[in-house]
Design a protein around this motif. Structure first.
Motif, PDB file in Angstrom:
ATOM      1  N   ASP A  25     -90.128  15.502  -4.557  1.00 36.18           N
ATOM      2  CA  ASP A  25     -89.522  16.159  -5.711  1.00 36.18           C
ATOM      3  C   ASP A  25     -88.772  15.189  -6.623  1.00 36.18           C
ATOM      4  O   ASP A  25     -88.086  15.604  -7.559  1.00 36.18           O
ATOM      5  N   GLY A  26     -88.901  13.883  -6.378  1.00 37.33           N
ATOM      6  CA  GLY A  26     -88.298  12.871  -7.236  1.00 37.33           C
ATOM      7  C   GLY A  26     -86.888  12.462  -6.839  1.00 37.33           C
ATOM      8  O   GLY A  26     -86.301  11.589  -7.471  1.00 37.33           O
ATOM      9  N   GLN A  27     -86.341  13.060  -5.803  1.00 32.29           N
ATOM     10  CA  GLN A  27     -84.999  12.700  -5.347  1.00 32.29           C
ATOM     11  C   GLN A  27     -85.029  11.284  -4.785  1.00 32.29           C
ATOM     12  O   GLN A  27     -85.956  10.891  -4.082  1.00 32.29           O
ATOM     13  N   ARG A  28     -83.996  10.517  -5.111  1.00 36.02           N
ATOM     14  CA  ARG A  28     -83.872   9.148  -4.589  1.00 36.02           C
ATOM     15  C   ARG A  28     -82.612   9.075  -3.750  1.00 36.02           C
ATOM     16  O   ARG A  28     -81.547   9.473  -4.197  1.00 36.02           O
ATOM     17  N   VAL A  29     -82.759   8.560  -2.529  1.00 35.32           N
ATOM     18  CA  VAL A  29     -81.616   8.408  -1.634  1.00 35.32           C
ATOM     19  C   VAL A  29     -81.555   6.938  -1.241  1.00 35.32           C
ATOM     20  O   VAL A  29     -82.520   6.384  -0.727  1.00 35.32           O
ATOM     21  N   ARG A  30     -80.391   6.314  -1.496  1.00 32.40           N
ATOM     22  CA  ARG A  30     -80.246   4.893  -1.200  1.00 32.40           C
ATOM     23  C   ARG A  30     -79.052   4.686  -0.288  1.00 32.40           C
ATOM     24  O   ARG A  30     -77.991   5.259  -0.502  1.00 32.40           O
ATOM     25  N   GLY A  31     -79.243   3.887   0.754  1.00 37.13           N
ATOM     26  CA  GLY A  31     -78.166   3.632   1.685  1.00 37.13           C
ATOM     27  C   GLY A  31     -78.654   2.920   2.930  1.00 37.13           C
ATOM     28  O   GLY A  31     -79.593   2.132   2.893  1.00 37.13           O
ATOM     29  N   THR A  32     -78.011   3.245   4.064  1.00 34.39           N
ATOM     30  CA  THR A  32     -78.302   2.619   5.354  1.00 34.39           C
ATOM     31  C   THR A  32     -79.036   3.597   6.250  1.00 34.39           C
ATOM     32  O   THR A  32     -78.608   4.735   6.404  1.00 34.39           O
ATOM     33  N   VAL A  33     -80.147   3.159   6.851  1.00 30.79           N
ATOM     34  CA  VAL A  33     -80.902   4.004   7.787  1.00 30.79           C
ATOM     35  C   VAL A  33     -80.078   4.140   9.059  1.00 30.79           C
ATOM     36  O   VAL A  33     -79.765   3.143   9.713  1.00 30.79           O
ATOM     37  N   THR A  63     -87.924  20.846  15.530  1.00 31.86           N
ATOM     38  CA  THR A  63     -87.402  20.254  14.303  1.00 31.86           C
ATOM     39  C   THR A  63     -88.488  19.407  13.656  1.00 31.86           C
ATOM     40  O   THR A  63     -89.399  18.925  14.330  1.00 31.86           O
ATOM     41  N   ARG A  64     -88.371  19.228  12.358  1.00 36.76           N
ATOM     42  CA  ARG A  64     -89.301  18.352  11.656  1.00 36.76           C
ATOM     43  C   ARG A  64     -88.803  16.917  11.782  1.00 36.76           C
ATOM     44  O   ARG A  64     -87.599  16.674  11.698  1.00 36.76           O
ATOM     45  N   PRO A  65     -89.706  15.970  11.980  1.00 37.35           N
ATOM     46  CA  PRO A  65     -89.285  14.568  12.046  1.00 37.35           C
ATOM     47  C   PRO A  65     -88.565  14.184  10.757  1.00 37.35           C
ATOM     48  O   PRO A  65     -89.012  14.527   9.663  1.00 37.35           O
ATOM     49  N   SER A  66     -87.443  13.494  10.887  1.00 38.17           N
ATOM     50  CA  SER A  66     -86.650  13.156   9.712  1.00 38.17           C
ATOM     51  C   SER A  66     -85.907  11.843   9.919  1.00 38.17           C
ATOM     52  O   SER A  66     -85.824  11.319  11.015  1.00 38.17           O
ATOM     53  N   VAL A  67     -85.355  11.348   8.829  1.00 38.22           N
ATOM     54  CA  VAL A  67     -84.536  10.142   8.840  1.00 38.22           C
ATOM     55  C   VAL A  67     -83.200  10.496   8.201  1.00 38.22           C
ATOM     56  O   VAL A  67     -83.138  11.303   7.275  1.00 38.22           O
ATOM     57  N   LYS A  68     -82.132   9.907   8.727  1.00 39.67           N
ATOM     58  CA  LYS A  68     -80.808  10.109   8.134  1.00 39.67           C
ATOM     59  C   LYS A  68     -80.394   8.811   7.464  1.00 39.67           C
ATOM     60  O   LYS A  68     -80.467   7.739   8.069  1.00 39.67           O
ATOM     61  N   ILE A  69     -79.960   8.931   6.211  1.00 39.59           N
ATOM     62  CA  ILE A  69     -79.512   7.800   5.416  1.00 39.59           C
ATOM     63  C   ILE A  69     -78.036   7.994   5.098  1.00 39.59           C
ATOM     64  O   ILE A  69     -77.649   9.058   4.621  1.00 39.59           O
ATOM     65  N   GLU A  70     -77.232   6.984   5.374  1.00 41.71           N
ATOM     66  CA  GLU A  70     -75.815   7.038   5.011  1.00 41.71           C
ATOM     67  C   GLU A  70     -75.651   6.352   3.651  1.00 41.71           C
ATOM     68  O   GLU A  70     -75.912   5.160   3.510  1.00 41.71           O
ATOM     69  N   ARG A  71     -75.231   7.132   2.658  1.00 44.92           N
ATOM     70  CA  ARG A  71     -75.039   6.596   1.315  1.00 44.92           C
ATOM     71  C   ARG A  71     -73.759   5.779   1.247  1.00 44.92           C
ATOM     72  O   ARG A  71     -72.933   5.818   2.148  1.00 44.92           O
TER      73      ARG A  71
END
Length: 79
Positions: free
Chosen positions: A25-33, A43-51
């Motif tokens: 959807d065009g969202q950009r998330v930048r940070g630390t994996v 649950t769906r496989p996912s990644v957590k990013i700390e902004r």
């Protein structure tokens, strides 16, 4: 991006800062994996990013279209 490709792209970047994910959807998330969940039941496989502001954003693998590593490469550091 399929799950195996997203996982392969993100694994070497685990716990590194300055990583950007672009979603469908065009969202950009930048940070630390910070976390990658791939096999948890129901649950769906996912990644957590700390902004940079400390907020943790959970991004499902199936919605990732691009992974961008903004860290300088080792070749650039050597030059």
């Amino acid at each position: 991006m399929e799950i195996t490709k997203a996982l392969a792209a993100l694994q070497p970047l685990y716990n590194q800062s300055n990583i950007e994910l672009v979603t469908e959807d065009g969202q950009r998330v930048r940070g630390t994996v910070r976390s990658m969940k791939t096999t948890q039941a129901l649950t769906r496989p996912s990644v957590k990013i700390e902004r940079a502001d400390g907020e943790i954003v959970k991004v499902p693998f199936h919605s990732i279209v691009e992974v961008i590593d903004h860290n300088p490469s080792s070749e650039a550091e050597a030059a």
